[in-house]
Design a protein around this motif. Structure first.
Motif, PDB file in Angstrom:
ATOM      1  N   GLY A 239       0.827  -1.242   0.042  1.00 36.59           N
ATOM      2  CA  GLY A 239      -0.071   0.054  -0.011  1.00 36.59           C
ATOM      3  C   GLY A 239       0.918   1.306  -0.231  1.00 36.59           C
ATOM      4  O   GLY A 239       2.028   1.155  -0.111  1.00 36.59           O
ATOM      5  N   ARG A 240       0.301   2.377  -0.153  1.00 40.12           N
ATOM      6  CA  ARG A 240       1.023   3.716  -0.026  1.00 40.12           C
ATOM      7  C   ARG A 240       0.602   4.116   1.436  1.00 40.12           C
ATOM      8  O   ARG A 240      -0.676   4.460   1.860  1.00 40.12           O
ATOM      9  N   ALA A 241       1.432   4.490   2.176  1.00 41.71           N
ATOM     10  CA  ALA A 241       1.535   5.058   3.736  1.00 41.71           C
ATOM     11  C   ALA A 241       2.066   6.501   3.833  1.00 41.71           C
ATOM     12  O   ALA A 241       3.339   6.586   3.150  1.00 41.71           O
ATOM     13  N   TRP A 242       1.727   7.103   4.751  1.00 40.96           N
ATOM     14  CA  TRP A 242       2.244   8.173   5.454  1.00 40.96           C
ATOM     15  C   TRP A 242       3.066   7.646   6.561  1.00 40.96           C
ATOM     16  O   TRP A 242       2.488   7.004   7.433  1.00 40.96           O
ATOM     17  N   LEU A 243       4.253   8.149   6.465  1.00 39.76           N
ATOM     18  CA  LEU A 243       5.605   7.530   7.684  1.00 39.76           C
ATOM     19  C   LEU A 243       6.021   8.835   8.036  1.00 39.76           C
ATOM     20  O   LEU A 243       6.097   9.705   7.505  1.00 39.76           O
ATOM     21  N   ARG A 244       6.498   8.776   9.460  1.00 37.10           N
ATOM     22  CA  ARG A 244       7.266   9.836   9.929  1.00 37.10           C
ATOM     23  C   ARG A 244       8.505   9.277  10.538  1.00 37.10           C
ATOM     24  O   ARG A 244       8.494   8.555  11.195  1.00 37.10           O
ATOM     25  N   PHE A 245       9.561  10.042  10.143  1.00 38.47           N
ATOM     26  CA  PHE A 245      10.724   9.710  10.514  1.00 38.47           C
ATOM     27  C   PHE A 245      11.288  11.027  11.285  1.00 38.47           C
ATOM     28  O   PHE A 245      11.405  12.350  10.700  1.00 38.47           O
ATOM     29  N   GLY A 246      11.523  11.237  12.584  1.00 40.45           N
ATOM     30  CA  GLY A 246      11.699  12.441  13.297  1.00 40.45           C
ATOM     31  C   GLY A 246      10.765  13.574  13.027  1.00 40.45           C
ATOM     32  O   GLY A 246       9.331  13.271  13.147  1.00 40.45           O
ATOM     33  N   ASP A 247      10.902  14.633  12.406  1.00 34.81           N
ATOM     34  CA  ASP A 247       9.891  15.600  12.192  1.00 34.81           C
ATOM     35  C   ASP A 247       9.652  15.580  10.704  1.00 34.81           C
ATOM     36  O   ASP A 247       8.966  16.613  10.221  1.00 34.81           O
ATOM     37  N   MET A 248      10.001  14.513   9.829  1.00 33.21           N
ATOM     38  CA  MET A 248       9.772  14.578   8.252  1.00 33.21           C
ATOM     39  C   MET A 248       8.639  13.552   8.212  1.00 33.21           C
ATOM     40  O   MET A 248       8.668  12.293   8.399  1.00 33.21           O
ATOM     41  N   ASP A 249       7.823  13.764   7.510  1.00 31.13           N
ATOM     42  CA  ASP A 249       6.827  12.833   6.599  1.00 31.13           C
ATOM     43  C   ASP A 249       6.833  12.605   5.371  1.00 31.13           C
ATOM     44  O   ASP A 249       7.436  13.442   4.566  1.00 31.13           O
ATOM     45  N   VAL A 250       6.860  11.184   4.979  1.00 31.22           N
ATOM     46  CA  VAL A 250       7.081  10.659   3.819  1.00 31.22           C
ATOM     47  C   VAL A 250       6.015   9.725   3.355  1.00 31.22           C
ATOM     48  O   VAL A 250       5.583   8.926   4.130  1.00 31.22           O
ATOM     49  N   GLU A 251       5.546   9.815   2.059  1.00 28.31           N
ATOM     50  CA  GLU A 251       4.627   9.043   1.467  1.00 28.31           C
ATOM     51  C   GLU A 251       5.170   7.936   0.866  1.00 28.31           C
ATOM     52  O   GLU A 251       6.086   8.322  -0.135  1.00 28.31           O
TER      53      GLU A 251
ATOM     54  N   GLU B 182      17.720  -1.999   5.238  1.00 30.71           N
ATOM     55  CA  GLU B 182      17.307  -2.192   6.551  1.00 30.71           C
ATOM     56  C   GLU B 182      15.882  -2.259   6.461  1.00 30.71           C
ATOM     57  O   GLU B 182      15.214  -1.321   6.129  1.00 30.71           O
ATOM     58  N   LYS B 183      15.207  -3.109   7.011  1.00 38.11           N
ATOM     59  CA  LYS B 183      13.649  -3.333   6.896  1.00 38.11           C
ATOM     60  C   LYS B 183      13.230  -2.551   8.325  1.00 38.11           C
ATOM     61  O   LYS B 183      13.713  -2.949   9.609  1.00 38.11           O
ATOM     62  N   LEU B 184      12.348  -1.509   8.369  1.00 38.30           N
ATOM     63  CA  LEU B 184      11.630  -0.908   9.402  1.00 38.30           C
ATOM     64  C   LEU B 184      10.467  -1.332   9.407  1.00 38.30           C
ATOM     65  O   LEU B 184       9.634  -1.231   8.475  1.00 38.30           O
ATOM     66  N   ARG B 185       9.989  -1.481  10.807  1.00 38.96           N
ATOM     67  CA  ARG B 185       8.391  -1.735  10.938  1.00 38.96           C
ATOM     68  C   ARG B 185       7.855  -0.894  12.042  1.00 38.96           C
ATOM     69  O   ARG B 185       8.668  -0.171  12.688  1.00 38.96           O
ATOM     70  N   ALA B 186       6.662  -0.368  11.657  1.00 40.19           N
ATOM     71  CA  ALA B 186       5.892   0.370  12.462  1.00 40.19           C
ATOM     72  C   ALA B 186       4.279   0.201  12.556  1.00 40.19           C
ATOM     73  O   ALA B 186       4.015  -0.439  11.440  1.00 40.19           O
ATOM     74  N   TRP B 187       3.666   0.716  13.254  1.00 38.37           N
ATOM     75  CA  TRP B 187       2.422   0.509  13.500  1.00 38.37           C
ATOM     76  C   TRP B 187       1.846   1.968  12.942  1.00 38.37           C
ATOM     77  O   TRP B 187       2.315   2.825  13.594  1.00 38.37           O
ATOM     78  N   ILE B 188       0.986   2.199  12.059  1.00 33.03           N
ATOM     79  CA  ILE B 188       0.385   3.326  11.798  1.00 33.03           C
ATOM     80  C   ILE B 188      -1.218   3.254  12.055  1.00 33.03           C
ATOM     81  O   ILE B 188      -1.677   2.342  11.826  1.00 33.03           O
ATOM     82  N   TRP B 189      -1.750   4.575  11.774  1.00 29.49           N
ATOM     83  CA  TRP B 189      -3.309   4.390  11.898  1.00 29.49           C
ATOM     84  C   TRP B 189      -3.682   3.988  10.517  1.00 29.49           C
ATOM     85  O   TRP B 189      -3.317   4.294   9.527  1.00 29.49           O
ATOM     86  N   ARG B 190      -4.923   3.515  10.585  1.00 26.13           N
ATOM     87  CA  ARG B 190      -5.557   2.958   9.199  1.00 26.13           C
ATOM     88  C   ARG B 190      -5.874   3.832   8.336  1.00 26.13           C
ATOM     89  O   ARG B 190      -5.635   3.814   6.970  1.00 26.13           O
ATOM     90  N   GLY B 191      -6.226   5.115   8.618  1.00 24.82           N
ATOM     91  CA  GLY B 191      -6.410   6.295   7.836  1.00 24.82           C
ATOM     92  C   GLY B 191      -5.079   6.767   6.948  1.00 24.82           C
ATOM     93  O   GLY B 191      -5.159   7.671   6.133  1.00 24.82           O
ATOM     94  N   ALA B 192      -4.038   6.214   7.512  1.00 25.11           N
ATOM     95  CA  ALA B 192      -2.697   7.021   6.885  1.00 25.11           C
ATOM     96  C   ALA B 192      -2.224   5.885   5.859  1.00 25.11           C
ATOM     97  O   ALA B 192      -1.191   6.085   5.263  1.00 25.11           O
ATOM     98  N   ILE B 193      -3.053   4.763   5.538  1.00 26.70           N
ATOM     99  CA  ILE B 193      -2.507   4.094   4.379  1.00 26.70           C
ATOM    100  C   ILE B 193      -3.735   3.686   3.270  1.00 26.70           C
ATOM    101  O   ILE B 193      -4.900   3.859   3.796  1.00 26.70           O
ATOM    102  N   GLY B 194      -3.337   3.776   2.097  1.00 26.19           N
ATOM    103  CA  GLY B 194      -4.432   3.600   1.127  1.00 26.19           C
ATOM    104  C   GLY B 194      -3.579   2.657  -0.178  1.00 26.19           C
ATOM    105  O   GLY B 194      -2.577   2.014   0.221  1.00 26.19           O
ATOM    106  N   PRO B 195      -4.416   2.374  -0.924  1.00 23.21           N
ATOM    107  CA  PRO B 195      -3.935   1.313  -2.067  1.00 23.21           C
ATOM    108  C   PRO B 195      -2.890   2.017  -2.872  1.00 23.21           C
ATOM    109  O   PRO B 195      -2.834   3.088  -3.056  1.00 23.21           O
TER     110      PRO B 195
END
Length: 123
Positions: free
Chosen positions: A55-67, A89-102
């Motif tokens: 999917g396409r998701a919004w991720l936050r690294f420090g103070d920067m958001d990246v889709e 490096e494989k990074l894993r995180a939990w994000i809100w359902r609304g932050a991800i789309g197809p």
């Protein structure tokens, strides 16, 4: 400058990799807290290993958001567990359902045609 006719999504993929490296330098990948997840009160569904869910998701690294394009590993009724690779490096995180789309465009496979699907056939 023209487009790459053989691998049309390659330019976008390289751009995303560059943005993820820049974001990673700004701080660690942020994840939802246990209080936000309420995992002890929620059922976790794990994605089947044989199916690659992306999917396409919004991720936050420090103070920067990246889709970015992410792999979906697990989910609850509130959140989605995702995985993204940054410089191997494989990074894993939990994000809100609304932050991800197809994914809006099908992912182009960059494997040589003669090896495509070999791993799935072996499993």
């Amino acid at each position: 400058m023209g487009t790459n006719a053989r691998y049309p999504g390659l330019g976008d993929r390289r751009r995303e990799e560059r943005l993820l490296r820049e974001a990673r330098a700004r701080g660690p990948l942020q994840t939802l807290s246990p209080e936000q997840l309420l995992l002890e009160q929620s059922l976790i569904t794990h994605a089947p290993r044989m199916i690659r869910m992306i999917g396409r998701a919004w991720l936050r690294f420090g103070d920067m958001d990246v889709e970015a394009t992410v792999r979906v590993d697990r989910w609850t009724d509130r959140a989605v567990g995702v995985e993204v690779e940054v410089d191997g490096e494989k990074l894993r995180a939990w994000i809100w359902r609304g932050a991800i789309g197809p994914v809006t465009q099908p992912q182009q496979s960059f494997e040589p045609a003669h090896t495509r699907g070999v791993e799935a056939a072996r499993a």
